[in-house]
Design an enzyme around this catalytic site. Structure first.
Site, PDB file in Angstrom:
ATOM      1  N   LYS A  54     -30.898   6.169  51.428  1.00 16.91           N
ATOM      2  CA  LYS A  54     -29.493   6.079  51.860  1.00 16.91           C
ATOM      3  C   LYS A  54     -28.877   4.732  51.453  1.00 16.91           C
ATOM      4  O   LYS A  54     -27.783   4.689  50.899  1.00 16.91           O
ATOM      5  CB  LYS A  54     -29.370   6.242  53.387  1.00 16.91           C
ATOM      6  CG  LYS A  54     -29.937   7.538  53.928  1.00 16.91           C
ATOM      7  CD  LYS A  54     -29.785   7.645  55.437  1.00 16.91           C
ATOM      8  CE  LYS A  54     -30.522   6.592  56.216  1.00 16.91           C
ATOM      9  NZ  LYS A  54     -32.003   6.643  56.113  1.00 16.91           N
ATOM     10  N   ARG A  66     -26.401   8.508  64.405  1.00 18.49           N
ATOM     11  CA  ARG A  66     -27.819   8.888  64.456  1.00 18.49           C
ATOM     12  C   ARG A  66     -28.109   9.796  65.638  1.00 18.49           C
ATOM     13  O   ARG A  66     -29.256  10.238  65.795  1.00 18.49           O
ATOM     14  CB  ARG A  66     -28.647   7.620  64.613  1.00 18.49           C
ATOM     15  CG  ARG A  66     -29.318   7.182  63.330  1.00 18.49           C
ATOM     16  CD  ARG A  66     -30.094   5.947  63.666  1.00 18.49           C
ATOM     17  NE  ARG A  66     -31.195   5.690  62.807  1.00 18.49           N
ATOM     18  CZ  ARG A  66     -31.127   4.980  61.691  1.00 18.49           C
ATOM     19  NH1 ARG A  66     -29.977   4.536  61.261  1.00 18.49           N
ATOM     20  NH2 ARG A  66     -32.211   4.725  61.004  1.00 18.49           N
ATOM     21  N   ARG A 113     -41.583  -0.874  49.740  1.00 19.46           N
ATOM     22  CA  ARG A 113     -40.272  -1.556  49.737  1.00 19.46           C
ATOM     23  C   ARG A 113     -40.453  -3.061  49.981  1.00 19.46           C
ATOM     24  O   ARG A 113     -41.232  -3.482  50.820  1.00 19.46           O
ATOM     25  CB  ARG A 113     -39.365  -0.981  50.818  1.00 19.46           C
ATOM     26  CG  ARG A 113     -38.042  -1.740  50.934  1.00 19.46           C
ATOM     27  CD  ARG A 113     -36.980  -0.998  51.693  1.00 19.46           C
ATOM     28  NE  ARG A 113     -37.334  -0.658  53.049  1.00 19.46           N
ATOM     29  CZ  ARG A 113     -36.583   0.096  53.848  1.00 19.46           C
ATOM     30  NH1 ARG A 113     -35.445   0.597  53.407  1.00 19.46           N
ATOM     31  NH2 ARG A 113     -36.980   0.361  55.079  1.00 19.46           N
ATOM     32  N   ARG A 148     -40.076  -5.475  55.512  1.00 17.93           N
ATOM     33  CA  ARG A 148     -39.372  -5.277  56.783  1.00 17.93           C
ATOM     34  C   ARG A 148     -40.378  -5.040  57.901  1.00 17.93           C
ATOM     35  O   ARG A 148     -41.388  -4.373  57.693  1.00 17.93           O
ATOM     36  CB  ARG A 148     -38.425  -4.070  56.654  1.00 17.93           C
ATOM     37  CG  ARG A 148     -36.968  -4.488  56.560  1.00 17.93           C
ATOM     38  CD  ARG A 148     -36.071  -3.336  56.217  1.00 17.93           C
ATOM     39  NE  ARG A 148     -36.065  -2.255  57.180  1.00 17.93           N
ATOM     40  CZ  ARG A 148     -35.237  -1.212  57.140  1.00 17.93           C
ATOM     41  NH1 ARG A 148     -34.342  -1.130  56.176  1.00 17.93           N
ATOM     42  NH2 ARG A 148     -35.297  -0.257  58.053  1.00 17.93           N
ATOM     43  N   ARG A 198     -40.586   6.359  63.282  1.00 18.43           N
ATOM     44  CA  ARG A 198     -39.179   6.509  62.839  1.00 18.43           C
ATOM     45  C   ARG A 198     -38.917   7.942  62.368  1.00 18.43           C
ATOM     46  O   ARG A 198     -37.843   8.495  62.604  1.00 18.43           O
ATOM     47  CB  ARG A 198     -38.876   5.510  61.715  1.00 18.43           C
ATOM     48  CG  ARG A 198     -38.727   4.081  62.230  1.00 18.43           C
ATOM     49  CD  ARG A 198     -38.984   3.054  61.147  1.00 18.43           C
ATOM     50  NE  ARG A 198     -38.026   3.081  60.072  1.00 18.43           N
ATOM     51  CZ  ARG A 198     -38.239   2.520  58.883  1.00 18.43           C
ATOM     52  NH1 ARG A 198     -39.371   1.894  58.631  1.00 18.43           N
ATOM     53  NH2 ARG A 198     -37.311   2.568  57.961  1.00 18.43           N
TER      54      ARG A 198
HETATM   55  P1  AP5 Z   1     -33.663   2.714  50.874  1.00 16.76           P
HETATM   56  O1  AP5 Z   1     -32.468   2.985  50.045  1.00 16.76           O
HETATM   57  O2  AP5 Z   1     -33.841   1.358  51.426  1.00 16.76           O
HETATM   58  O3  AP5 Z   1     -33.827   3.853  51.990  1.00 16.76           O
HETATM   59  P2  AP5 Z   1     -33.035   4.109  53.347  1.00 16.76           P
HETATM   60  O4  AP5 Z   1     -32.864   5.581  53.495  1.00 16.76           O
HETATM   61  O5  AP5 Z   1     -31.806   3.257  53.405  1.00 16.76           O
HETATM   62  O6  AP5 Z   1     -34.147   3.617  54.335  1.00 16.76           O
HETATM   63  P3  AP5 Z   1     -34.070   2.759  55.681  1.00 16.76           P
HETATM   64  O7  AP5 Z   1     -35.502   2.478  56.043  1.00 16.76           O
HETATM   65  O8  AP5 Z   1     -33.180   1.554  55.524  1.00 16.76           O
HETATM   66  O9  AP5 Z   1     -33.455   3.781  56.627  1.00 16.76           O
HETATM   67  P4  AP5 Z   1     -33.584   3.798  58.144  1.00 16.76           P
HETATM   68  O10 AP5 Z   1     -32.623   4.870  58.496  1.00 16.76           O
HETATM   69  O11 AP5 Z   1     -34.953   3.936  58.681  1.00 16.76           O
HETATM   70  O12 AP5 Z   1     -33.249   2.303  58.551  1.00 16.76           O
HETATM   71  P5  AP5 Z   1     -31.927   1.570  59.016  1.00 16.76           P
HETATM   72  O13 AP5 Z   1     -31.888   0.278  58.314  1.00 16.76           O
HETATM   73  O14 AP5 Z   1     -30.744   2.460  58.965  1.00 16.76           O
HETATM   74  O15 AP5 Z   1     -34.950   3.096  49.973  1.00 16.76           O
HETATM   75  C1  AP5 Z   1     -36.266   2.926  50.470  1.00 16.76           C
HETATM   76  C2  AP5 Z   1     -37.161   2.424  49.323  1.00 16.76           C
HETATM   77  O16 AP5 Z   1     -37.243   3.433  48.305  1.00 16.76           O
HETATM   78  C3  AP5 Z   1     -36.636   1.180  48.605  1.00 16.76           C
HETATM   79  O17 AP5 Z   1     -37.732   0.395  48.196  1.00 16.76           O
HETATM   80  C4  AP5 Z   1     -35.880   1.732  47.374  1.00 16.76           C
HETATM   81  O18 AP5 Z   1     -35.900   0.817  46.290  1.00 16.76           O
HETATM   82  C5  AP5 Z   1     -36.692   2.985  47.066  1.00 16.76           C
HETATM   83  N1  AP5 Z   1     -35.888   4.097  46.558  1.00 16.76           N
HETATM   84  C6  AP5 Z   1     -34.662   4.494  46.994  1.00 16.76           C
HETATM   85  N2  AP5 Z   1     -34.258   5.593  46.342  1.00 16.76           N
HETATM   86  C7  AP5 Z   1     -35.246   5.913  45.479  1.00 16.76           C
HETATM   87  C8  AP5 Z   1     -35.419   6.970  44.519  1.00 16.76           C
HETATM   88  N3  AP5 Z   1     -34.480   7.915  44.354  1.00 16.76           N
HETATM   89  N4  AP5 Z   1     -36.564   7.004  43.804  1.00 16.76           N
HETATM   90  C9  AP5 Z   1     -37.520   6.061  43.982  1.00 16.76           C
HETATM   91  N5  AP5 Z   1     -37.424   5.017  44.854  1.00 16.76           N
HETATM   92  C10 AP5 Z   1     -36.297   4.959  45.616  1.00 16.76           C
HETATM   93  O19 AP5 Z   1     -32.248   1.344  60.561  1.00 16.76           O
HETATM   94  C11 AP5 Z   1     -33.290   0.501  60.981  1.00 16.76           C
HETATM   95  C12 AP5 Z   1     -33.359   0.504  62.512  1.00 16.76           C
HETATM   96  O20 AP5 Z   1     -32.124   0.010  63.052  1.00 16.76           O
HETATM   97  C13 AP5 Z   1     -33.534   1.877  63.170  1.00 16.76           C
HETATM   98  O21 AP5 Z   1     -34.895   2.268  63.218  1.00 16.76           O
HETATM   99  C14 AP5 Z   1     -32.929   1.624  64.554  1.00 16.76           C
HETATM  100  O22 AP5 Z   1     -33.824   0.889  65.358  1.00 16.76           O
HETATM  101  C15 AP5 Z   1     -31.752   0.727  64.250  1.00 16.76           C
HETATM  102  N6  AP5 Z   1     -30.522   1.506  63.955  1.00 16.76           N
HETATM  103  C16 AP5 Z   1     -29.848   1.551  62.784  1.00 16.76           C
HETATM  104  N7  AP5 Z   1     -28.759   2.334  62.889  1.00 16.76           N
HETATM  105  C17 AP5 Z   1     -28.752   2.802  64.161  1.00 16.76           C
HETATM  106  C18 AP5 Z   1     -27.878   3.677  64.872  1.00 16.76           C
HETATM  107  N8  AP5 Z   1     -26.804   4.245  64.270  1.00 16.76           N
HETATM  108  N9  AP5 Z   1     -28.177   3.956  66.159  1.00 16.76           N
HETATM  109  C19 AP5 Z   1     -29.248   3.405  66.774  1.00 16.76           C
HETATM  110  N10 AP5 Z   1     -30.115   2.558  66.148  1.00 16.76           N
HETATM  111  C20 AP5 Z   1     -29.863   2.265  64.861  1.00 16.76           C
END
Ligand code: AP5
Length: 218
Positions: A13, A88, A127, A160, A171
């Site tokens: 994402k 979420r 990552r 991370r 997660r």
């Molecule tokens: P990346 O693009 O970083 O993936 P992502 O889907 O953004 O993954 P996240 O881990 O950031 O998502 P998340 O939803 O768990 O975490 P968030 O930060 O929102 O890609 C991942 C890896 O793959 C990278 O190394 C990239 O280079 C590689 N890659 C990408 N695309 C690729 C492809 N097509 N092919 C090959 N490689 C690829 O949230 C973190 C925490 O914050 C949550 O757990 C929660 O505690 C809190 N939080 C955040 N938002 C909320 C909310 N709305 N409500 C409550 N808590 C929240």
């Protein structure tokens, strides 16, 4: 145009949000990035949420909706919002509907990205992120030139806190239980994308789908 990027952790994402927001001039709001920035700054909010974010649980809905409300006020010169990692929960989705209603707007399209758990786990374990400028790398698919430092600013890359196998599995569970119900909530404006393909293939599919969607909806 207001768009949501929805999908399990690690599906890509954040990677796509950078590309899509530029392509359509959208204000990119990533709740994960905002929360990690607060934790890094050590402000009161950051202290409150640190253990929640690092454990892979969800920050309470009311805190997230307040955060989004203040971020949306900062949007000045964009053509809409791109929400990455928000909403979420169904409660957050209802909160977003209310915030947009006040602006006479709505969620126009929801991009649901998917990939198998094995792909997701491999991606997240590989990552690496730059703590300084936020650039995201992947040791397998998009490695930094020297394997350790950011190509953009030279800082030493980090893992991370929530990118360890145990927390990743938690997660994924949280996603299935609390976030996957949003697929039903948004079923009338859902665009499903195979997130297991390469970054450029996924980006092309999303851009083409949004293009088709916005043509069809004027
Ligand atoms: P990346 O693009 O970083 O993936 P992502 O889907 O953004 O993954 P996240 O881990 O950031 O998502 P998340 O939803 O768990 O975490 P968030 O930060 O929102 O890609 C991942 C890896 O793959 C990278 O190394 C990239 O280079 C590689 N890659 C990408 N695309 C690729 C492809 N097509 N092919 C090959 N490689 C690829 O949230 C973190 C925490 O914050 C949550 O757990 C929660 O505690 C809190 N939080 C955040 N938002 C909320 C909310 N709305 N409500 C409550 N808590 C929240």
């Amino acid at each position: 145009m207001n768009i949501i990027l929805l999908g399990p952790p690690g599906v890509g994402k954040g990677t796509q949000a950078v590309i899509i927001s530029k392509e359509f001039n959208l204000c990119n709001i990533s709740t994960g990035d905002i929360l990690r920035e607060s934790i890094k700054n050590g402000d009161d909010f950051g202290k409150k949420i640190k253990h929640i974010v690092e454990s892979g649980a969800l920050v309470p809905d009311n805190m997230i909706i307040e955060l989004i409300e203040s971020k949306m006020k900062e949007n000045k010169s964009y053509d809409g919002f791109l929400f990455d990692g928000f909403p979420r929960t169904v409660k957050q989705a209802e909160g977003l509907d209310k915030l947009l209603e006040r602006r006479s707007e709505k969620v126009d399209a929801v991009i649901a990205m998917n990939a198998g758990d094995d792909i997701i786990i491999d991606r997240l374990l590989a990552r690496r992120v730059c703590p300084q400028c936020g650039t995201v790398y992947n040791l397998l698919t998009n490695p930094p030139k020297d394997g350790k430092h950011c190509d953009v600013c030279g800082s030493e890359l980090i893992v991370r806190k929530d990118d360890n196998r145990e927390t990743i599995l938690h997660r994924l569970e949280v996603y299935r239980e609390s976030t996957a119900p949003l697929l039903e909530y948004y079923k009338d404006r859902l665009i499903t994308i195979d997130g297991s393909k390469s970054v450029s293939d996924v980006a092309s599919s999303i851009i083409a789908s949004i293009g088709r969607f916005s043509n069809a909806n004027g």
